[in-house]
Design a protein around this motif. Sequence first.
Motif, PDB file in Angstrom:
ATOM      1  N   HIS A   8       0.893  -1.222  -0.092  1.00 13.88           N
ATOM      2  CA  HIS A   8      -0.123   0.021  -0.028  1.00 13.88           C
ATOM      3  C   HIS A   8       0.861   1.282   0.050  1.00 13.88           C
ATOM      4  O   HIS A   8       0.533   2.068  -0.550  1.00 13.88           O
ATOM      5  N   THR A   9       1.955   1.129   0.800  1.00 13.57           N
ATOM      6  CA  THR A   9       2.757   2.526   0.882  1.00 13.57           C
ATOM      7  C   THR A   9       3.383   2.883  -0.387  1.00 13.57           C
ATOM      8  O   THR A   9       3.566   3.968  -0.858  1.00 13.57           O
ATOM      9  N   VAL A  10       3.724   1.829  -1.054  1.00 12.72           N
ATOM     10  CA  VAL A  10       4.425   2.033  -2.463  1.00 12.72           C
ATOM     11  C   VAL A  10       3.491   2.368  -3.525  1.00 12.72           C
ATOM     12  O   VAL A  10       3.722   3.066  -4.184  1.00 12.72           O
ATOM     13  N   ARG A  11       2.156   1.745  -3.149  1.00 14.25           N
ATOM     14  CA  ARG A  11       1.134   2.120  -4.389  1.00 14.25           C
ATOM     15  C   ARG A  11       0.867   3.888  -4.273  1.00 14.25           C
ATOM     16  O   ARG A  11       0.549   4.454  -5.170  1.00 14.25           O
ATOM     17  N   ARG A  12       0.822   4.248  -3.027  1.00 13.75           N
ATOM     18  CA  ARG A  12       0.506   5.389  -2.812  1.00 13.75           C
ATOM     19  C   ARG A  12       1.793   6.552  -3.149  1.00 13.75           C
ATOM     20  O   ARG A  12       1.508   7.814  -3.075  1.00 13.75           O
ATOM     21  N   SER A  13       2.825   6.012  -3.364  1.00 11.66           N
ATOM     22  CA  SER A  13       4.124   6.674  -3.736  1.00 11.66           C
ATOM     23  C   SER A  13       4.147   6.858  -5.364  1.00 11.66           C
ATOM     24  O   SER A  13       3.360   6.471  -6.098  1.00 11.66           O
ATOM     25  N   SER A  14       5.230   7.613  -5.560  1.00 13.94           N
ATOM     26  CA  SER A  14       5.558   8.267  -7.083  1.00 13.94           C
ATOM     27  C   SER A  14       5.855   6.988  -8.024  1.00 13.94           C
ATOM     28  O   SER A  14       6.088   5.787  -7.406  1.00 13.94           O
ATOM     29  N   LYS A  15       5.580   6.940  -9.105  1.00 17.46           N
ATOM     30  CA  LYS A  15       6.063   6.116 -10.326  1.00 17.46           C
ATOM     31  C   LYS A  15       7.512   5.552  -9.917  1.00 17.46           C
ATOM     32  O   LYS A  15       7.758   4.415 -10.211  1.00 17.46           O
ATOM     33  N   GLU A  16       8.440   6.310  -9.778  1.00 14.92           N
ATOM     34  CA  GLU A  16       9.888   6.200  -9.605  1.00 14.92           C
ATOM     35  C   GLU A  16      10.044   5.118  -8.392  1.00 14.92           C
ATOM     36  O   GLU A  16      10.614   4.183  -8.465  1.00 14.92           O
ATOM     37  N   VAL A  17       9.105   5.446  -7.326  1.00 14.19           N
ATOM     38  CA  VAL A  17       9.394   4.357  -6.173  1.00 14.19           C
ATOM     39  C   VAL A  17       8.786   2.926  -6.267  1.00 14.19           C
ATOM     40  O   VAL A  17       9.213   1.955  -6.009  1.00 14.19           O
ATOM     41  N   GLN A  18       7.682   3.156  -7.210  1.00 11.63           N
ATOM     42  CA  GLN A  18       7.012   1.699  -7.641  1.00 11.63           C
ATOM     43  C   GLN A  18       8.003   1.072  -8.500  1.00 11.63           C
ATOM     44  O   GLN A  18       8.132  -0.204  -8.358  1.00 11.63           O
ATOM     45  N   GLU A  19       8.491   1.664  -9.593  1.00 12.54           N
ATOM     46  CA  GLU A  19       9.595   1.094 -10.422  1.00 12.54           C
ATOM     47  C   GLU A  19      10.751   0.514  -9.682  1.00 12.54           C
ATOM     48  O   GLU A  19      11.233  -0.623  -9.892  1.00 12.54           O
ATOM     49  N   LEU A  20      11.211   1.305  -8.862  1.00 11.76           N
ATOM     50  CA  LEU A  20      12.284   0.921  -8.075  1.00 11.76           C
ATOM     51  C   LEU A  20      12.223  -0.295  -7.069  1.00 11.76           C
ATOM     52  O   LEU A  20      12.945  -1.477  -7.177  1.00 11.76           O
ATOM     53  N   TYR A  21      10.858  -0.304  -6.236  1.00 13.12           N
ATOM     54  CA  TYR A  21      10.551  -1.434  -5.602  1.00 13.12           C
ATOM     55  C   TYR A  21      10.455  -2.535  -6.435  1.00 13.12           C
ATOM     56  O   TYR A  21      10.894  -3.836  -6.147  1.00 13.12           O
ATOM     57  N   GLY A  22       9.584  -2.683  -7.706  1.00 11.10           N
ATOM     58  CA  GLY A  22       9.283  -3.694  -8.529  1.00 11.10           C
ATOM     59  C   GLY A  22      10.477  -4.342  -9.086  1.00 11.10           C
ATOM     60  O   GLY A  22      10.712  -5.515  -9.106  1.00 11.10           O
ATOM     61  N   THR A  23      11.599  -3.554  -9.511  1.00  8.94           N
ATOM     62  CA  THR A  23      12.950  -4.070 -10.092  1.00  8.94           C
ATOM     63  C   THR A  23      13.424  -4.619  -9.088  1.00  8.94           C
ATOM     64  O   THR A  23      14.123  -5.989  -9.139  1.00  8.94           O
ATOM     65  N   ALA A  24      13.746  -4.135  -7.771  1.00 10.78           N
ATOM     66  CA  ALA A  24      14.367  -4.792  -6.599  1.00 10.78           C
ATOM     67  C   ALA A  24      13.829  -6.287  -6.333  1.00 10.78           C
ATOM     68  O   ALA A  24      14.570  -6.980  -6.112  1.00 10.78           O
ATOM     69  N   TYR A  25      12.511  -5.809  -6.270  1.00 13.21           N
ATOM     70  CA  TYR A  25      11.806  -7.149  -5.824  1.00 13.21           C
ATOM     71  C   TYR A  25      12.033  -8.447  -6.675  1.00 13.21           C
ATOM     72  O   TYR A  25      12.394  -9.481  -6.421  1.00 13.21           O
ATOM     73  N   GLU A  26      11.880  -8.076  -7.955  1.00 14.80           N
ATOM     74  CA  GLU A  26      12.293  -9.209  -8.979  1.00 14.80           C
ATOM     75  C   GLU A  26      13.583  -9.672  -8.942  1.00 14.80           C
ATOM     76  O   GLU A  26      13.847 -10.878  -9.173  1.00 14.80           O
ATOM     77  N   ALA A  27      14.653  -8.992  -8.844  1.00 11.13           N
ATOM     78  CA  ALA A  27      15.791  -9.154  -8.777  1.00 11.13           C
ATOM     79  C   ALA A  27      16.271 -10.223  -7.598  1.00 11.13           C
ATOM     80  O   ALA A  27      16.600 -11.205  -7.803  1.00 11.13           O
ATOM     81  N   ALA A  28      15.515  -9.642  -6.379  1.00  8.46           N
ATOM     82  CA  ALA A  28      15.625 -10.563  -5.155  1.00  8.46           C
ATOM     83  C   ALA A  28      15.109 -11.792  -5.371  1.00  8.46           C
ATOM     84  O   ALA A  28      15.465 -12.606  -4.907  1.00  8.46           O
TER      85      ALA A  28
END
Length: 62
Positions: A8-28
């Motif tokens: 939820h906190t990432v969804r409410r954040s900027s597109k940059e935060v969402q992309e960073l989280y998604g990329t980091a999650y997929e790599a991990a």
Amino acid sequence: MDRFELPHTVRRSSKEVQELYGTAYEAAAERVGEGEDAERAAYGAVKEKYELENDHWVPKQD
């Protein structure tokens, strides 16, 4: 990562935060598998550049 799979906190954040989280999650997830460890790694990547303010992430002030 689908936007609706984001915390939820990432969804409410900027597109940059969402992309960073998604990329980091997929790599991990490739390294350690999906789940809590991948989530912690993704949050760690976000926390390097952003801080939680109420219910969303904002850029850190240097």
